[in-house]
Design a protein around this motif. Sequence first.
Motif, mmCIF file in Angstrom:
data_model
loop_
_atom_site.group_PDB
_atom_site.id
_atom_site.type_symbol
_atom_site.label_atom_id
_atom_site.label_comp_id
_atom_site.label_asym_id
_atom_site.label_seq_id
_atom_site.Cartn_x
_atom_site.Cartn_y
_atom_site.Cartn_z
ATOM 1 N N SER A 42 0.835 -1.197 0.000
ATOM 2 C CA SER A 42 0.000 0.000 0.000
ATOM 3 C C SER A 42 0.871 1.249 0.000
ATOM 4 O O SER A 42 2.083 1.179 0.223
ATOM 5 C CB SER A 42 -0.915 0.011 1.231
ATOM 6 O OG SER A 42 -0.149 0.196 2.416
ATOM 7 N N LEU A 43 0.230 2.378 -0.242
ATOM 8 C CA LEU A 43 0.934 3.656 -0.197
ATOM 9 C C LEU A 43 1.434 3.947 1.212
ATOM 10 O O LEU A 43 2.502 4.548 1.389
ATOM 11 C CB LEU A 43 0.002 4.777 -0.665
ATOM 12 C CG LEU A 43 0.582 6.196 -0.684
ATOM 13 C CD1 LEU A 43 1.778 6.269 -1.623
ATOM 14 C CD2 LEU A 43 -0.485 7.207 -1.081
ATOM 15 N N LEU A 44 0.692 3.504 2.216
ATOM 16 C CA LEU A 44 1.105 3.705 3.603
ATOM 17 C C LEU A 44 2.407 2.971 3.894
ATOM 18 O O LEU A 44 3.290 3.494 4.584
ATOM 19 C CB LEU A 44 0.001 3.231 4.556
ATOM 20 C CG LEU A 44 0.224 3.481 6.052
ATOM 21 C CD1 LEU A 44 0.395 4.974 6.321
ATOM 22 C CD2 LEU A 44 -0.931 2.918 6.871
ATOM 23 N N SER A 82 11.543 -4.760 5.526
ATOM 24 C CA SER A 82 10.420 -5.588 5.966
ATOM 25 C C SER A 82 9.114 -4.805 5.924
ATOM 26 O O SER A 82 8.048 -5.375 5.664
ATOM 27 C CB SER A 82 10.680 -6.131 7.375
ATOM 28 O OG SER A 82 10.790 -5.078 8.321
ATOM 29 N N VAL A 83 9.184 -3.489 6.163
ATOM 30 C CA VAL A 83 7.996 -2.645 6.045
ATOM 31 C C VAL A 83 7.570 -2.556 4.588
ATOM 32 O O VAL A 83 6.386 -2.689 4.260
ATOM 33 C CB VAL A 83 8.263 -1.235 6.631
ATOM 34 C CG1 VAL A 83 7.176 -0.260 6.210
ATOM 35 C CG2 VAL A 83 8.351 -1.302 8.143
ATOM 36 N N VAL A 90 0.742 -2.793 9.498
ATOM 37 C CA VAL A 90 0.479 -1.382 9.789
ATOM 38 C C VAL A 90 0.404 -1.146 11.295
ATOM 39 O O VAL A 90 0.866 -0.121 11.804
ATOM 40 C CB VAL A 90 -0.820 -0.921 9.099
ATOM 41 C CG1 VAL A 90 -1.175 0.510 9.497
ATOM 42 C CG2 VAL A 90 -0.691 -1.027 7.580
ATOM 43 N N SER A 91 -0.147 -2.107 12.022
ATOM 44 C CA SER A 91 -0.272 -1.961 13.477
ATOM 45 C C SER A 91 1.076 -1.952 14.183
ATOM 46 O O SER A 91 1.185 -1.508 15.325
ATOM 47 C CB SER A 91 -1.132 -3.094 14.038
ATOM 48 O OG SER A 91 -0.535 -4.358 13.783
ATOM 49 N N PHE A 146 8.850 2.803 14.598
ATOM 50 C CA PHE A 146 9.319 4.189 14.714
ATOM 51 C C PHE A 146 9.806 4.494 16.126
ATOM 52 O O PHE A 146 10.757 5.260 16.307
ATOM 53 C CB PHE A 146 8.207 5.157 14.318
ATOM 54 C CG PHE A 146 7.996 5.266 12.841
ATOM 55 C CD1 PHE A 146 8.936 5.887 12.036
ATOM 56 C CD2 PHE A 146 6.865 4.735 12.254
ATOM 57 C CE1 PHE A 146 8.757 5.981 10.665
ATOM 58 C CE2 PHE A 146 6.662 4.821 10.885
ATOM 59 C CZ PHE A 146 7.608 5.446 10.079
ATOM 60 N N LEU A 147 9.173 3.897 17.124
ATOM 61 C CA LEU A 147 9.595 4.110 18.507
ATOM 62 C C LEU A 147 10.994 3.555 18.735
ATOM 63 O O LEU A 147 11.833 4.192 19.391
ATOM 64 C CB LEU A 147 8.597 3.457 19.475
ATOM 65 C CG LEU A 147 8.896 3.629 20.971
ATOM 66 C CD1 LEU A 147 8.912 5.104 21.343
ATOM 67 C CD2 LEU A 147 7.868 2.877 21.800
ATOM 68 N N VAL A 148 11.258 2.363 18.195
ATOM 69 C CA VAL A 148 12.599 1.768 18.306
ATOM 70 C C VAL A 148 13.629 2.658 17.601
ATOM 71 O O VAL A 148 14.724 2.892 18.120
ATOM 72 C CB VAL A 148 12.608 0.350 17.708
ATOM 73 C CG1 VAL A 148 14.034 -0.189 17.634
ATOM 74 C CG2 VAL A 148 11.745 -0.579 18.541
#
Length: 282
Positions: free
Chosen positions: A156-158, A237-238, A245-246, A252-254
């Motif tokens: 997806s675009l996300l 991997s993303v 998505v979850s 981002f926190l890591v």
Amino acid sequence: MSLMLISDQPGGLRFRFFQISSIYYQFASRFMRARLVYRTSFWLDLASQFLEILLLVYLWRALLSSGPVANTTLNDMIVYIVLGQMIHHFTGSKTAEYIEDRLTSGDIAVDLARPVTFRTMMFLEDLGSSVSSLVLGSLPLLVVAIIWLDFGAPPSLLHLCAFLLLLAGGLLVAFYISYIAGLIGFHFVRTSNLVWLVGTIQIFLSGRMIPLWFYPDWLRVVAEAAPFKLVYYTPISVYMGRTSVSEFGSAFLVLLSWLAVLVATESLLWKRTMSRLVLQGG
């Protein structure tokens, strides 16, 4: 001139923005011009990169000839290999080598006297090299991979947006790791052995060549605890949809947590390094 002084003048902030943009452009264009001067070397380098991708693709084709392994198909590995090669050239920080060259030549004294901070100057050097590698190396590889290797799009675009943000974060992580190694060079002058050691560890723990989901449990635990995966494995991997998505928030926190650790480490090391230089100078 500080940002505060400039902002007191009419249009000062806009002037500052264009000034910084001009500096970024100068560094990036300088590296691109340098690479284009030696056109034969440029084309040979591009060809060798694509040849390396082909060799890895044929290797994984043989390994996956009997079917998918760990829910991974050949098309998945093509995407992983191409992105890994692109990221390698985009985030391949040479900051430690730059610092060693300046230490051995004595130019470091001039660098420390400049109005811009040493870290900013090193980052601009790195950014210029990264942008030139992206435009002249990574993007041509991507075009060839899309045409010849059936390179797949993200789910997806996300996923694509998250990949690009994580890639930018990975660039910062790679820079700070190399910069910290370079600062250690202030104490030893030579950083070649340290750079080799860090680079070797990164190859094993970043997931550049082999995805972490193929690692044995004990090695994957080590790789997950290190920052190197943020440069390669996490953004790839993303992009592939292996990270849902979850799970974007935790990724981002890591990334932000490790950046905070690296910035704090660099700050502490810089203070001790400058203190040592002052004492020697006195």
